[in-house]
Design a protein around this motif. Structure first.
Motif, PDB file in Angstrom:
ATOM      1  N   THR A 418       0.894  -1.058   0.030  1.00  0.00           N
ATOM      2  CA  THR A 418       0.001  -0.112   0.107  1.00  0.00           C
ATOM      3  C   THR A 418       0.836   1.319  -0.025  1.00  0.00           C
ATOM      4  N   GLY A 419       2.046   1.160   0.463  1.00  0.00           N
ATOM      5  CA  GLY A 419       3.189   2.301   0.275  1.00  0.00           C
ATOM      6  C   GLY A 419       3.809   2.630  -0.812  1.00  0.00           C
ATOM      7  N   LEU A 420       3.568   2.098  -2.126  1.00  0.00           N
ATOM      8  CA  LEU A 420       4.019   2.395  -3.263  1.00  0.00           C
ATOM      9  C   LEU A 420       3.708   3.734  -3.556  1.00  0.00           C
ATOM     10  N   PRO A 421       5.080   4.439  -3.753  1.00  0.00           N
ATOM     11  CA  PRO A 421       4.749   5.683  -4.534  1.00  0.00           C
ATOM     12  C   PRO A 421       3.730   5.598  -5.774  1.00  0.00           C
ATOM     13  N   LEU A 422       2.952   7.012  -5.973  1.00  0.00           N
ATOM     14  CA  LEU A 422       1.857   6.931  -6.931  1.00  0.00           C
ATOM     15  C   LEU A 422       2.627   6.904  -8.248  1.00  0.00           C
ATOM     16  N   ALA A 423       3.908   7.454  -8.577  1.00  0.00           N
ATOM     17  CA  ALA A 423       4.367   7.227  -9.781  1.00  0.00           C
ATOM     18  C   ALA A 423       4.732   5.751 -10.346  1.00  0.00           C
ATOM     19  N   ASP A 424       4.980   5.184  -9.188  1.00  0.00           N
ATOM     20  CA  ASP A 424       5.260   3.653  -9.545  1.00  0.00           C
ATOM     21  C   ASP A 424       4.148   2.959  -9.893  1.00  0.00           C
ATOM     22  N   VAL A 425       2.818   3.277  -9.025  1.00  0.00           N
ATOM     23  CA  VAL A 425       1.508   2.724  -9.538  1.00  0.00           C
ATOM     24  C   VAL A 425       1.178   3.244 -10.957  1.00  0.00           C
ATOM     25  N   ILE A 437       5.963   2.787 -21.524  1.00  0.00           N
ATOM     26  CA  ILE A 437       6.435   3.770 -20.240  1.00  0.00           C
ATOM     27  C   ILE A 437       7.670   4.105 -20.621  1.00  0.00           C
ATOM     28  N   THR A 438       8.090   5.143 -20.085  1.00  0.00           N
ATOM     29  CA  THR A 438       9.362   5.884 -20.507  1.00  0.00           C
ATOM     30  C   THR A 438      10.586   4.894 -19.844  1.00  0.00           C
ATOM     31  N   GLU A 439      11.745   5.123 -20.430  1.00  0.00           N
ATOM     32  CA  GLU A 439      12.992   4.448 -20.072  1.00  0.00           C
ATOM     33  C   GLU A 439      13.285   4.628 -18.792  1.00  0.00           C
ATOM     34  N   ASP A 440      13.299   5.844 -18.282  1.00  0.00           N
ATOM     35  CA  ASP A 440      13.412   6.089 -16.742  1.00  0.00           C
ATOM     36  C   ASP A 440      12.493   5.305 -15.946  1.00  0.00           C
ATOM     37  N   ALA A 441      11.439   5.109 -16.305  1.00  0.00           N
ATOM     38  CA  ALA A 441      10.375   4.481 -15.434  1.00  0.00           C
ATOM     39  C   ALA A 441      10.768   3.118 -15.622  1.00  0.00           C
ATOM     40  N   SER A 443      13.662   1.734 -16.091  1.00  0.00           N
ATOM     41  CA  SER A 443      14.696   1.242 -15.402  1.00  0.00           C
ATOM     42  C   SER A 443      14.472   1.233 -13.917  1.00  0.00           C
ATOM     43  N   HIS A 444      13.703   2.137 -13.222  1.00  0.00           N
ATOM     44  CA  HIS A 444      13.316   2.351 -12.076  1.00  0.00           C
ATOM     45  C   HIS A 444      12.551   0.953 -11.497  1.00  0.00           C
TER      46      HIS A 444
END
Length: 559
Positions: A418-425, A437-441, A443-444
């Motif tokens: 439940t604590g995943l950052p919204l950007a990851d979700v 999805i972007t290359e940066d996303a 890679s993360h």
């Protein structure tokens, strides 16, 4: 906006060099600085920034106003306490707060820079019901001339602000008036007693709620509170919401004013069954409604608030078996949807500022841009796919709200983490929908072991797949090590002696990742054969056109 310390110091120097004016205020900011005074300065600086065509104003703590020297401040030394100021200001203004709060660790002491957005065009900002401004360097009540200047900014161009001369309060729906009074009382109960508001006439209430102008009926009043038979006043601009059911069953219904009541009537038409999502290692399923009422009403109220009524179109709600699609006329008016999902962007302009302010007063929307954030947040909390905005059609905003699980792995991951950052979700949501999805996303997500696979065929990683209790699905998607394929091939050749390309394709195709399409699988097999040949594992005893593959050691033994 984010600043590093060097950029913040440069900004502070620039503000000091211009010293105090109507859009910059310096305070020592002692620990006991009251939230009431803070709210008054927010109201004053936001209104003055609007009048001076500035996009923001600044309230700075930790600078002596007479000597222009940085003296530092002990005001709320934790980030949590500072962020609490945002909510306190939002409560007092009822729709407005800081864009950001920056902390500069200056060599001469700690400095806090409150970044205050300008009041939106046509919408002055109040604090506890009172409007503030600046008289030179002093805080003062906002003069009537300034108040009128702000309100006049959009009256001439805002279709929803126009007075309908022939309409009267008898053209408003009594039940809608009753609900409007209840909502206004609930919204303002912290500063005006319900007993006082109960005694107000309908005319006084609607003026205070910014639905009418000096008792005159506006188009906003007819849209939100008008009797259905009074909609002709708005002709030729249709005031209509159409609900349409698509699928095995088909149906439709049109809803006119009062929109204050119609939005709930539209939601009542939507078939809202319970969905069952089974968490990992649990026997009891988690049940959620297919559609969250607050999500749907927030989205529908946004359609009403931002509809371009001059385009003579209607708002459309399409119910499909697995989703709702809401369409309204007029492009996305201020920025892009993603600006309001991950950031705290505050809209500066509205297509219908008079209507937006009235809907805010009746507790239908907020006008800080938090509505979109709330829709995404609630969908995430319900473990369902996030909404999708489609702006591809000119002058139309299309929002899809999903009503089913797309990928069980995604839903179960949200239940466990439940604590995943919204950007990851957001990125994982795109992965489950097979969107880029972007290359940066990427890679993360790889670094955090949330996805694997090759671009563009990313899929849920082992960590997530196991959490879904769908290990068989994961195995089908996972790319095996090449030694696995080599073992399959050598075992086959050991048993049968030789194989043509068709035999090998039949052997390996079903073992390759389902993330690959047929063309990619064909190329993968060709690459494997080339690799094993170069390593001396197999040899082609046929031709390029009609290959016959054998184990290299067996072929050499025959020779």
């Amino acid at each position: 906006m984010a600043h590093d310390q060097a950029a913040l110091e440069t900004l502070l120097n620039q503000l000091i060099s211009h010293w105090e004016n109507e859009v910059v205020e310096f305070k020592r900011g002692k620990d006991g600085f009251s939230s009431s005074d803070l709210g008054k300065y927010v109201s004053a600086l936001a209104n003055e920034a609007n009048l001076r065509r500035q996009d923001r104003a600044w309230l700075v703590f930790g600078v002596e106003d007479k000597t222009r020297a940085v003296v530092g401040t002990t005001y709320k030394e934790t980030q949590e306490h500072l962020q609490a100021d945002k909510q306190q200001v939002l409560n007092g203004t009822e729709s407005f707060t800081f864009r950001d709060i920056h902390v500069l660790h200056h060599k001469d002491g700690r400095v806090i820079l409150f970044e205050i957005p300008a009041a939106p065009r046509g919408m002055p900002i109040s604090w506890n019901g009172h409007y503030y401004g600046r008289a030179g360097e002093s805080l003062a009540a906002l003069g009537q001339d300034k108040l009128d200047d702000i309100r006049r900014q959009t009256l001439g161009t805002d279709w929803t602000a126009q007075v309908v001369e022939k309409a009267s309060i008898t053209d408003l729906d009594p039940n809608a008036l009753k609900i409007a009074r209840e909502r206004f009382i609930a919204k303002h109960a912290n500063r005006i007693t319900p007993e006082e508001m109960v005694n107000w006439s309908d005319v006084a209430l609607l003026d205070r709620a910014k639905v009418t102008q000096n008792g005159k009926i506006t188009r906003t009043a007819l849209l939100l509170l008008g009797r259905p038979e009074s909609a002709w006043y708005l002709s030729p601009h249709p005031a209509e919401i159409t609900w349409k059911l698509e699928g095995d069953e088909r149906a439709y219904e049109h809803f006119g004013p009062p929109f204050l009541l119609a939005s709930s009537q539209v939601f009542a038409r939507i078939r809202n069954i319970q969905l069952r999502i089974l968490p990992r290692n649990e026997l009891l399923a988690h049940e959620v409604a297919k559609y969250d009422q607050k999500v749907v009403l927030e989205a529908l109220h946004n359609c009403i608030a931002h509809q371009d009524y001059t385009r003579a179109g209607r708002i459309v709600v399409i119910e499909r078996p697995d989703k709702l699609v809401l369409e309204n006329q007029g492009g996305f008016f201020e920025g892009q949807p993603e600006d309001y999902v991950l950031s705290e962007r505050v809209p500066h302009r509205y297509r219908n500022p008079f209507l937006a302010q009235a809907m805010t007063e009746l507790n239908m929307i907020d006008h800080m841009g938090y509505g979109i954030q709330d829709i995404y947040r609630r969908q995430r909390q319900r473990f369902l796919p996030l909404p999708d905005y489609d702006l591809s059609e000119p002058h139309v905003v299309c929002l899809t709200i999903h009503g089913r699980v797309v990928d069980p792995a995604y839903s179960r991951l949200l239940m466990q983490q439940t604590g995943l950052p919204l950007a990851d979700v957001l990125a994982l949501d795109r992965v489950q929908k097979r969107l880029p999805i972007t290359e940066d996303a990427a890679s993360h997500l790889r670094r955090t072991h949330l996805i694997e696979g090759r671009k563009p065929n990313y899929h849920v990683s082992a960590v997530v797949a196991e959490a879904t209790a769908k290990k068989a699905d994961y195995i089908r998607m996972r790319a095996q090590d090449d030694t696995f394929y080599a073992k399959l091939l050598t075992d086959y050749l050991e048993k049968f002696g030789q194989a043509n390309r068709g035999d090998i394709t039949q052997l390996l195709t079903t073992k390759l990742s389902d993330a690959l399409d047929d063309k990619q699988k064909h190329q993968k097999i060709s690459n494997l054969l080339t690799k094993f040949r170069r390593k001396g594992v197999i040899v082609n005893t046929g031709s390029d056109a009609a290959p016959c593959w054998q184990l290299a050691e067996k072929s050499a033994a025959k020779k």
